[in-house]
Scaffold this active site. Structure first.
Site, PDB file in Angstrom:
ATOM      1  N   ASP A  35       0.927  -1.132  -0.243  1.00 39.62           N
ATOM      2  CA  ASP A  35      -0.116  -0.120  -0.059  1.00 39.62           C
ATOM      3  C   ASP A  35       1.255   0.794   0.239  1.00 39.62           C
ATOM      4  O   ASP A  35       0.821   2.497   0.617  1.00 39.62           O
ATOM      5  CB  ASP A  35      -0.794  -0.407   1.452  1.00 39.62           C
ATOM      6  CG  ASP A  35      -1.528  -0.685   1.288  1.00 39.62           C
ATOM      7  OD1 ASP A  35      -2.252  -1.519   0.375  1.00 39.62           O
ATOM      8  OD2 ASP A  35      -2.167  -1.615   2.178  1.00 39.62           O
ATOM      9  N   LYS A  73       1.394   2.366  -5.014  1.00 41.08           N
ATOM     10  CA  LYS A  73       1.980   2.056  -6.278  1.00 41.08           C
ATOM     11  C   LYS A  73       1.133   2.071  -7.259  1.00 41.08           C
ATOM     12  O   LYS A  73       1.847   2.705  -8.626  1.00 41.08           O
ATOM     13  CB  LYS A  73       2.367   0.727  -6.149  1.00 41.08           C
ATOM     14  CG  LYS A  73       3.778  -0.393  -5.215  1.00 41.08           C
ATOM     15  CD  LYS A  73       3.388  -1.667  -5.403  1.00 41.08           C
ATOM     16  CE  LYS A  73       2.009  -1.960  -4.306  1.00 41.08           C
ATOM     17  NZ  LYS A  73       2.140  -1.862  -2.852  1.00 41.08           N
ATOM     18  N   GLY A  83      -4.572  -3.893  -4.236  1.00 45.67           N
ATOM     19  CA  GLY A  83      -5.293  -2.955  -4.101  1.00 45.67           C
ATOM     20  C   GLY A  83      -4.291  -1.931  -4.424  1.00 45.67           C
ATOM     21  O   GLY A  83      -4.043  -1.275  -3.675  1.00 45.67           O
ATOM     22  N   HIS A  84      -4.692  -1.720  -5.492  1.00 45.68           N
ATOM     23  CA  HIS A  84      -3.827  -0.719  -6.358  1.00 45.68           C
ATOM     24  C   HIS A  84      -4.527   0.297  -6.945  1.00 45.68           C
ATOM     25  O   HIS A  84      -5.535   0.339  -7.106  1.00 45.68           O
ATOM     26  CB  HIS A  84      -3.292  -1.055  -7.362  1.00 45.68           C
ATOM     27  CG  HIS A  84      -1.921  -1.958  -7.017  1.00 45.68           C
ATOM     28  ND1 HIS A  84      -1.030  -2.558  -7.822  1.00 45.68           N
ATOM     29  CD2 HIS A  84      -1.927  -2.416  -5.201  1.00 45.68           C
ATOM     30  CE1 HIS A  84      -0.449  -3.087  -7.705  1.00 45.68           C
ATOM     31  NE2 HIS A  84      -1.206  -3.050  -5.667  1.00 45.68           N
ATOM     32  N   GLN A 144       1.536  -5.928  -3.027  1.00 47.26           N
ATOM     33  CA  GLN A 144       2.777  -6.151  -1.814  1.00 47.26           C
ATOM     34  C   GLN A 144       3.768  -5.179  -1.550  1.00 47.26           C
ATOM     35  O   GLN A 144       3.692  -3.845  -3.129  1.00 47.26           O
ATOM     36  CB  GLN A 144       2.526  -7.216  -1.464  1.00 47.26           C
ATOM     37  CG  GLN A 144       1.331  -8.125  -0.967  1.00 47.26           C
ATOM     38  CD  GLN A 144       0.614  -8.884  -2.556  1.00 47.26           C
ATOM     39  OE1 GLN A 144       1.678  -9.735  -3.244  1.00 47.26           O
ATOM     40  NE2 GLN A 144      -0.484  -8.392  -2.650  1.00 47.26           N
TER      41      GLN A 144
HETATM   42  P1  GDP Z   1      -1.412   0.498  -3.471  1.00 42.35           P
HETATM   43  O1  GDP Z   1      -1.375  -0.861  -2.857  1.00 42.35           O
HETATM   44  O2  GDP Z   1       0.301  -0.049  -2.978  1.00 42.35           O
HETATM   45  O3  GDP Z   1      -1.293   0.362  -5.024  1.00 42.35           O
HETATM   46  O4  GDP Z   1      -1.619   1.222  -2.938  1.00 42.35           O
HETATM   47  P2  GDP Z   1      -3.195   1.718  -1.987  1.00 42.35           P
HETATM   48  O5  GDP Z   1      -3.727   1.916  -3.078  1.00 42.35           O
HETATM   49  O6  GDP Z   1      -3.384   0.505  -1.688  1.00 42.35           O
HETATM   50  O7  GDP Z   1      -2.904   2.791  -0.582  1.00 42.35           O
HETATM   51  C1  GDP Z   1      -2.551   4.212  -0.926  1.00 42.35           C
HETATM   52  C2  GDP Z   1      -3.301   4.975  -1.077  1.00 42.35           C
HETATM   53  O8  GDP Z   1      -2.582   6.458  -0.743  1.00 42.35           O
HETATM   54  C3  GDP Z   1      -4.523   5.324  -2.132  1.00 42.35           C
HETATM   55  O9  GDP Z   1      -5.765   5.728  -1.299  1.00 42.35           O
HETATM   56  C4  GDP Z   1      -4.537   6.377  -3.063  1.00 42.35           C
HETATM   57  O10 GDP Z   1      -5.110   7.415  -3.460  1.00 42.35           O
HETATM   58  C5  GDP Z   1      -3.615   7.279  -1.824  1.00 42.35           C
HETATM   59  N1  GDP Z   1      -1.782   8.107  -2.095  1.00 42.35           N
HETATM   60  C6  GDP Z   1      -1.345   7.819  -2.877  1.00 42.35           C
HETATM   61  N2  GDP Z   1      -0.407   8.346  -3.283  1.00 42.35           N
HETATM   62  C7  GDP Z   1      -0.823   9.867  -2.111  1.00 42.35           C
HETATM   63  C8  GDP Z   1      -0.077  10.408  -1.227  1.00 42.35           C
HETATM   64  O11 GDP Z   1       0.607  11.762  -1.700  1.00 42.35           O
HETATM   65  N3  GDP Z   1      -1.015  11.538  -0.203  1.00 42.35           N
HETATM   66  C9  GDP Z   1      -1.946  11.071  -0.232  1.00 42.35           C
HETATM   67  N4  GDP Z   1      -2.446  11.658   1.231  1.00 42.35           N
HETATM   68  N5  GDP Z   1      -2.515  10.000  -0.497  1.00 42.35           N
HETATM   69  C10 GDP Z   1      -1.967   9.375  -1.721  1.00 42.35           C
HETATM   70  P1  IMO Z   2      -1.221  -4.487  -2.166  1.00 40.71           P
HETATM   71  O1  IMO Z   2      -0.741  -4.997  -3.652  1.00 40.71           O
HETATM   72  C1  IMO Z   2      -0.915  -4.808   1.946  1.00 40.71           C
HETATM   73  C2  IMO Z   2      -0.881  -8.602   3.638  1.00 40.71           C
HETATM   74  C3  IMO Z   2      -2.096  -8.971   4.616  1.00 40.71           C
HETATM   75  C4  IMO Z   2      -1.557 -10.467   5.145  1.00 40.71           C
HETATM   76  C5  IMO Z   2      -0.507 -10.837   4.485  1.00 40.71           C
HETATM   77  C6  IMO Z   2      -1.105 -12.412   3.397  1.00 40.71           C
HETATM   78  O2  IMO Z   2      -2.093  -3.384  -2.719  1.00 40.71           O
HETATM   79  O3  IMO Z   2       0.015  -3.191  -1.749  1.00 40.71           O
HETATM   80  P2  IMO Z   2      -2.198 -13.201   1.781  1.00 40.71           P
HETATM   81  O4  IMO Z   2      -3.842 -12.411   1.506  1.00 40.71           O
HETATM   82  O5  IMO Z   2      -1.229 -12.775   0.981  1.00 40.71           O
HETATM   83  O6  IMO Z   2      -2.401 -14.239   2.221  1.00 40.71           O
HETATM   84  O7  IMO Z   2      -2.574 -11.855   2.900  1.00 40.71           O
HETATM   85  O8  IMO Z   2      -0.089 -10.118   4.114  1.00 40.71           O
HETATM   86  N1  IMO Z   2      -1.092  -8.008   1.900  1.00 40.71           N
HETATM   87  C7  IMO Z   2      -1.231  -6.624   2.274  1.00 40.71           C
HETATM   88  N2  IMO Z   2      -1.002  -5.916   2.701  1.00 40.71           N
HETATM   89  N3  IMO Z   2      -1.503  -4.273   0.933  1.00 40.71           N
HETATM   90  C8  IMO Z   2      -1.543  -5.275  -0.212  1.00 40.71           C
HETATM   91  O9  IMO Z   2      -1.671  -5.708  -0.978  1.00 40.71           O
HETATM   92  C9  IMO Z   2      -1.132  -7.008   0.575  1.00 40.71           C
HETATM   93  N4  IMO Z   2      -1.778  -8.517   0.239  1.00 40.71           N
HETATM   94  C10 IMO Z   2      -1.337  -9.078   1.165  1.00 40.71           C
HETATM   95  O10 IMO Z   2      -2.495  -7.962   4.872  1.00 40.71           O
HETATM   96  O11 IMO Z   2      -0.990  -9.237   6.751  1.00 40.71           O
HETATM   97 MG    MG Z   3      -3.213  -1.727  -1.812  1.00 41.15          MG
END
Ligand code: GDP
Ligand code: IMO
Ligand code: MG
Length: 428
Positions: A13, A16, A40-41, A229
């Protein structure tokens, strides 16, 4: 000719999805190499918020998007994702290609994930329960079903029935052995949706992705591999057993796409200006106090896949040093700097105290709070940076923060993200 990699250096998270979306115009192909719908991106543009799970984050641009052989696909989740993308205007049927060697997540994999997790009691991992661990287990034990198997319907159905039967036997074992109470689920309905998802998947172009990608490399196309991840969730190098079931690190690009290591150019490592983790497992700089709550509130730190509240803490440099080493990072991207806008003081963990010594990398295990973070306290900037778009116009306290991190990690931070939207970004 160039293959670049973008991956997370923390526990996922990091942001990415946003950076892939920002960088995609420079690339001909975006390819996912591991993970599945546990990811979840999030992308935010034109007042839209889109969350991608299995499909690469380049689908809103001209590039081709590939689901590589290292990915696990759940047809049920795939339908929802395709529907969302079509509604958001992505030309998904033209842009998405799927590797014949990608593996399928069966409905029974999700049930298995649940009983295995429940059987662990207080030691549960906090899995997203998307069937990831059981699906990869079947891949490694050489009994998985792959996308290429869909070409022969009779054999596919036989494989499906025989594997589901084995899974049910295992599920029954877990239920009896651990006396597990499982909520009633309508398995027939789940299976019906799964087969509907299979029909949808069949509408996409299946490719020998390793051959396709290597031909594109020979033809001087630009490719970016999108990690899911983060490094600390890697099956080998993460905080085992509190990890996911794939190699989230650069090595995963070679096995998950068939790209030779000699073809990898830049490895772009992405990290948040602080640290978060969702699910169980060690987290040395975790804050269980008002500062942790503030990071969660300002950073909207709730999981993009499960909606769970994310654990928050200060930036951890031993983790970043380790992740940079494992991945061969050449460029850094710092996300969510704006979330630190309202702090008088910000801490950075530079080292750990462990077993009477000061160490700069994580030890074998981080369990049982066995390391004590050593912090440097930095002055906060205490003003909004959301509308700043030039590096030199950033508050000097933030420039200090950035330059201190660069100095400690010995790599330049090329991009600073100042908000969730596409345009909220500073490229140096
Ligand atoms: P990913 O899994 O690495 O793609 O990241 P996620 O989407 O799960 O989580 C990143 C969260 O931070 C999302 O809700 C984005 O909309 C938000 N986000 C990304 N870049 C920024 C930033 O620079 N500032 C803030 N406040 N939110 C951001
Ligand atoms: P993105 O790509 C954050 C965590 C789960 C759990 C562990 C194992 O959005 O960064 P699994 O479902 O693989 O059996 O879970 O890994 N986890 C993540 N945490 N971002 C993710 O993906 C994750 N995918 C799995 O919360 O601790
Ligand atoms: Mg994510």
């Amino acid at each position: 000719m160039s293959v670049d990699v973008l991956l997370g250096l923390q526990w996922g998270d990091e942001g990415k999805g946003k950076i892939i979306d920002v960088l995609t115009p420079k690339y001909d192909i975006v390819a996912r190499f591991q993970g599945g719908p546990n990811a979840g991106h999030t992308l935010m543009f034109d007042k839209k918020k889109i969350v991608l799970h299995t499909i690469p984050s380049g689908v809103f641009h001209q590039s081709k998007n590939i689901i590589g052989n290292g990915v696990v696909i759940d047809p049920i989740e795939f339908i929802k994702e395709v529907d969302d993308l079509i509604n958001a205007g992505a030309k998904i049927f033209e842009k998405l290609l799927i590797s014949k060697k990608a593996n399928l997540i069966l409905p029974t994999h999700k049930l298995l994930d649940k009983v295995i997790e429940l059987s662990k009691g207080v030691n549960k991992i906090g899995s997203t329960l998307r069937g990831i661990g059981p699906a990869y287990s079947d891949k490694i034990s050489r009994q998985a079903i792959r996308i290429g198997d869909l070409s022969n319907n009779e054999e596919f159905i036989n494989k499906y029935n025989s594997l589901s039967k084995k899974h049910f036997e295992l599920i029954d074992f877990y239920k009896k052995q651990y006396n597990l109470e499982i909520d009633d689920i309508d398995f027939t309905l789940m299976e019906k949706k799964w087969f509907e998802g299979i029909e949808l998947i069949k509408k996409f172009r299946f490719i020998d992705s390793e051959i396709y990608i290597n031909e594109k490399i020979s033809n001087n196309k630009n490719i970016i591999a999108e990690g899911a991840q983060g490094t600390m969730l890697d099956i080998d190098f993460g905080t085992y057993p509190f990890v996911t079931s794939s190699n989230t690190t650069t090595a995963g690009v070679c096995t998950g796409l068939g790209i030779p290591p000699t073809q990898i150019n830049d490895v772009i490592g992405i990290f948040k200006a602080y640290t978060t983790r969702v699910g169980a497992g060690p987290f040395p700089t975790e804050l269980n106090d008002a500062n942790g709550d503030k990071l969660r509130e300002y950073g909207k730190e709730f999981g993009s896949t499960t909606g769970r509240s994310r654990r928050c803490g200060w930036l951890d440099l031993p983790i970043l040093r380790y992740a940079i080493m494992i991945n061969g990072v050449t460029k850094l991207v710092m996300m969510k700097a704006d979330v630190l806008d309202n702090f008088e003081a910000i801490k950075i963990c530079t080292h750990y105290e462990y077993d009477g010594k000061i160490i700069s990398h994580p030890p074998y295990s981080l369990e049982n709070n066995n390391v004590k973070p050593i912090y440097k306290v930095m002055k906060g900037w205490n003003k909004s940076i959301v509308n700043v778009n030039k590096y030199k116009e950033l508050p000097y306290e933030l420039i200090n923060y950035i330059e201190f991190i660069e100095d400690q990690l010995d790599i330049r931070i090329e991009i600073i993200s100042t908000g969730p939207k596409r345009e909220e970004i500073i490229v140096r």
